[in-house]
Motif scaffolding. Structure first.
Motif, mmCIF file in Angstrom:
data_model
loop_
_atom_site.group_PDB
_atom_site.id
_atom_site.type_symbol
_atom_site.label_atom_id
_atom_site.label_comp_id
_atom_site.label_asym_id
_atom_site.label_seq_id
_atom_site.Cartn_x
_atom_site.Cartn_y
_atom_site.Cartn_z
ATOM 1 N N TRP A 312 0.822 -1.211 0.000
ATOM 2 C CA TRP A 312 0.000 0.000 0.000
ATOM 3 C C TRP A 312 0.853 1.257 0.000
ATOM 4 N N ASP A 313 1.990 1.202 0.703
ATOM 5 C CA ASP A 313 2.904 2.343 0.703
ATOM 6 C C ASP A 313 3.328 2.719 -0.710
ATOM 7 N N ASN A 314 3.591 1.686 -1.534
ATOM 8 C CA ASN A 314 4.128 1.934 -2.871
ATOM 9 C C ASN A 314 3.113 2.557 -3.815
ATOM 10 N N VAL A 315 1.848 2.243 -3.604
ATOM 11 C CA VAL A 315 0.825 2.704 -4.550
ATOM 12 C C VAL A 315 -0.083 3.777 -3.970
ATOM 13 N N PHE A 316 0.112 4.146 -2.704
ATOM 14 C CA PHE A 316 -0.795 5.098 -2.059
ATOM 15 C C PHE A 316 -0.880 6.416 -2.822
ATOM 16 N N THR A 317 0.270 7.002 -3.137
ATOM 17 C CA THR A 317 0.269 8.292 -3.826
ATOM 18 C C THR A 317 -0.343 8.173 -5.215
ATOM 19 N N CYS A 318 0.022 7.111 -5.925
ATOM 20 C CA CYS A 318 -0.495 6.920 -7.277
ATOM 21 C C CYS A 318 -2.018 6.775 -7.271
ATOM 22 N N VAL A 319 -2.533 6.011 -6.292
ATOM 23 C CA VAL A 319 -3.969 5.745 -6.247
ATOM 24 C C VAL A 319 -4.738 6.919 -5.660
ATOM 25 N N SER A 320 -4.383 7.316 -4.429
ATOM 26 C CA SER A 320 -5.184 8.312 -3.707
ATOM 27 C C SER A 320 -4.998 9.724 -4.226
ATOM 28 N N CYS A 321 -3.842 10.003 -4.810
ATOM 29 C CA CYS A 321 -3.594 11.357 -5.325
ATOM 30 C C CYS A 321 -3.937 11.446 -6.806
ATOM 31 N N PHE A 322 -3.232 10.668 -7.642
ATOM 32 C CA PHE A 322 -3.372 10.845 -9.089
ATOM 33 C C PHE A 322 -4.614 10.168 -9.671
ATOM 34 N N ILE A 323 -4.858 8.907 -9.310
ATOM 35 C CA ILE A 323 -6.019 8.218 -9.890
ATOM 36 C C ILE A 323 -7.321 8.824 -9.384
ATOM 37 N N VAL A 324 -7.432 9.046 -8.070
ATOM 38 C CA VAL A 324 -8.646 9.660 -7.530
ATOM 39 C C VAL A 324 -8.863 11.035 -8.143
ATOM 40 N N PHE A 325 -7.813 11.834 -8.215
ATOM 41 C CA PHE A 325 -7.961 13.178 -8.780
ATOM 42 C C PHE A 325 -8.446 13.110 -10.219
ATOM 43 N N ASN A 326 -7.791 12.300 -11.032
ATOM 44 C CA ASN A 326 -8.113 12.301 -12.452
ATOM 45 C C ASN A 326 -9.455 11.657 -12.766
ATOM 46 N N VAL A 327 -9.837 10.630 -12.003
ATOM 47 C CA VAL A 327 -11.151 10.025 -12.213
ATOM 48 C C VAL A 327 -12.253 11.023 -11.865
ATOM 49 N N MET A 328 -12.128 11.666 -10.711
ATOM 50 C CA MET A 328 -13.163 12.610 -10.296
ATOM 51 C C MET A 328 -13.138 13.883 -11.133
ATOM 52 N N ASP A 329 -11.969 14.274 -11.620
ATOM 53 C CA ASP A 329 -11.883 15.412 -12.530
ATOM 54 C C ASP A 329 -12.629 15.104 -13.824
ATOM 55 N N LEU A 330 -12.478 13.870 -14.319
ATOM 56 C CA LEU A 330 -13.202 13.450 -15.512
ATOM 57 C C LEU A 330 -14.710 13.446 -15.268
ATOM 58 N N VAL A 331 -15.118 12.969 -14.097
ATOM 59 C CA VAL A 331 -16.538 12.985 -13.747
ATOM 60 C C VAL A 331 -17.059 14.419 -13.769
ATOM 61 N N GLY A 332 -16.299 15.330 -13.154
ATOM 62 C CA GLY A 332 -16.703 16.730 -13.126
ATOM 63 C C GLY A 332 -16.788 17.338 -14.513
ATOM 64 N N ARG A 333 -15.851 16.995 -15.394
ATOM 65 C CA ARG A 333 -15.858 17.533 -16.754
ATOM 66 C C ARG A 333 -17.024 16.988 -17.578
ATOM 67 N N SER A 334 -17.511 15.801 -17.217
ATOM 68 C CA SER A 334 -18.577 15.160 -17.983
ATOM 69 C C SER A 334 -19.970 15.610 -17.558
ATOM 70 N N VAL A 335 -20.112 16.057 -16.320
ATOM 71 C CA VAL A 335 -21.433 16.432 -15.796
ATOM 72 C C VAL A 335 -22.103 17.541 -16.615
ATOM 73 N N PRO A 336 -21.364 18.567 -17.112
ATOM 74 C CA PRO A 336 -22.045 19.624 -17.876
ATOM 75 C C PRO A 336 -22.777 19.140 -19.121
ATOM 76 N N SER A 337 -22.476 17.948 -19.607
ATOM 77 C CA SER A 337 -23.228 17.424 -20.743
ATOM 78 C C SER A 337 -24.635 17.012 -20.327
ATOM 79 N N LEU A 338 -24.855 16.856 -19.000
ATOM 80 C CA LEU A 338 -26.162 16.491 -18.468
ATOM 81 C C LEU A 338 -26.865 17.674 -17.819
#
Length: 442
Positions: A312-338
């Motif tokens: 978990w130490d090795n992937v914490f930053t990659c998952v909780s920082c970059f993946i969470v940020f980019n997934v939720m950023d994509l969700v936010g960018r997609s909402v205006p189409s609705l």
């Protein structure tokens, strides 16, 4: 003869798919470098000439990387905004993509080259500078291109940009999980954008061959075609002559522009366009200034409280920082189409944008080692904060980009798109500058 009934349609949604892919390509360079922060910092954490090793913090790598990414983005986006009418868009986009592909290839080749931390830092910073010079021209040109299409294509483009971060984060995650040494993992990681940029360039070259895209992107030629007059009654029975003028339907807007006298079809000056979109320009600047002031400079310093768990130490930053940020950023960018709220005329819109400043102190109070004040120490709290932070960034930024072209005539959409790209880059640069100060406070 053109009428509302025989405007071209996007068959198979091919134009929509290509615009989405181009959005991905416009932010691919930035995301692949910022997500590789762990690799770059590891390369700087080595002994030089038998002396005590310098820490990555001594280089302020993340702050410099962000700053040297955003400064050329700002300068060359401004240049693109002023000169886009003199250099053909196809030349700007194609040349930028080819140069970015070559720079990624160089970065991949240098992974296997051993060098001192100081040399590695200098070469990496130079590469980041030049790759973002051409990324600025690419992004500004593509925003101008998308601004000529109906509004939903701006949302698709922004969604593609959100996917770029996920693409880079997943590439890094798979590299880490592969259990290869760090340089082998980095080699595979940097080869990935080389392949991706080649595919994106191919998609761009296909765009002019699509009837739907050609109709909107060649509006100058289309405007010269004779127009079939449409009885007002056939457009809903309204006898109000302002119907077309006030219509929000992009196809109605096309017809409106085509019926204008020739003298009214000239492009407005850059300043005249800015006066119409300045609220959106300020909002997009603030949105990205807040985001870049803490991401990734502050967010990558947050550590897990479960340090004893294997892997978990090795992937914490990659998952909780970059993946969470980019997934939720994509969700936010997609909402205006609705849904698009607040509206572009609402005073709540700038209030919502400026309220994101609260995320800055909140993220600085997460579990950062040696921080003066830690309140949100749990991993779950950090992930939730990152999700809200990212979703609001994507949503509000996307609304700004979608609203701006709606405030000007279709002839001025490309100028509005180029200006919005400049102010987007201005926000990124301001955030990168502020990150030096915030990084010294934790």
């Amino acid at each position: 003869m053109l009428s509302q009934n025989n405007l071209p349609v996007d068959r198979g949604q091919l134009t929509a798919i290509i615009i989405f892919v181009l959005g991905l390509g416009s932010l691919l360079p930035w995301n692949f470098f910022v997500t590789a922060s762990l690799y770059f910092n590891e390369c700087l954490n080595t002994t030089q000439n038998g002396t005590q090793p310098r820490r990555p913090e001594d280089y302020s790598f993340d702050s410099w990387m962000t700053f040297l990414s955003m400064l050329p983005l700002l300068l060359f986006t401004l240049l693109n905004s002023l000169l886009h009418q003199w250099v053909r868009e196809r030349v700007r986009v194609a040349v930028s993509m080819v140069v970015i592909l070559l720079l990624f290839s160089l970065t991949a080749a240098l992974v296997r080259v051993r060098m001192s931390p100081d040399t590695f830092f200098s070469i990496t910073m130079a590469t980041i500078w030049f790759i973002n010079v051409f990324s600025a021209v690419l992004q500004g040109s593509l925003f101008g291109l998308v601004g000529q299409l109906p509004p939903r294509y701006s949302t698709l483009f922004m969604s593609g940009q959100g996917l770029a971060g996920i693409f880079a984060a997943l590439a890094m995650l798979f590299s880490v999980l592969g259990n290869a040494d760090i340089r082998t993992a980095a080699l595979g990681y940097f080869i990935t954008p080389c392949v991706a940029m080649s595919a994106i360039l191919t998609c761009y070259m296909l765009l002019p061959h699509l009837t739907f895209a050609r109709f909107y992107l060649n509006r100058d030629e289309t405007d010269k075609q004779p127009i079939e007059k449409i009885p007002i009654e056939s457009l809903g029975g309204s006898h109000d002559s302002s119907f077309l003028k006030n219509s929000k339907d992009p196809e109605d807007q096309v017809l409106q522009d085509l019926e204008l006298p020739e003298k009214h079809q000239q492009r407005s000056s850059v300043f005249a366009v800015f006066k119409k979109i300045w609220v959106m320009a300020v909002c997009v600047t603030c949105t990205f200034a807040v985001t870049l002031s803490v991401f990734p400079v502050i967010t990558v310093r947050v550590k897990t409280v479960y340090s004893g768990y294997t892997g978990w130490d090795n992937v914490f930053t990659c998952v909780s920082c970059f993946i969470v940020f980019n997934v939720m950023d994509l969700v936010g960018r997609s909402v205006p189409s609705l849904v698009q709220w607040p509206s572009k005329e609402s005073r709540l819109f700038p209030v919502a944008v400026f309220s994101r400043v609260l995320f800055v102190p909140v993220l600085m109070m997460c579990n950062i080692p040696n921080s003066r004040l830690v309140i949100f120490s749990h991993d779950g709290a950090f992930i939730l904060i990152m999700a809200l932070f990212a979703c609001s960034n994507g949503y509000l930024a996307s609304l700004c980009i979608v609203y701006a072209p709606q405030l000007v005539r279709s002839r001025d959409c490309e100028t509005a798109g180029a200006l919005m790209t400049f102010f987007l880059a201005l926000g990124l640069s301001l955030g990168a500058s502020i990150s030096f100060l915030l990084g010294s406070l934790v």
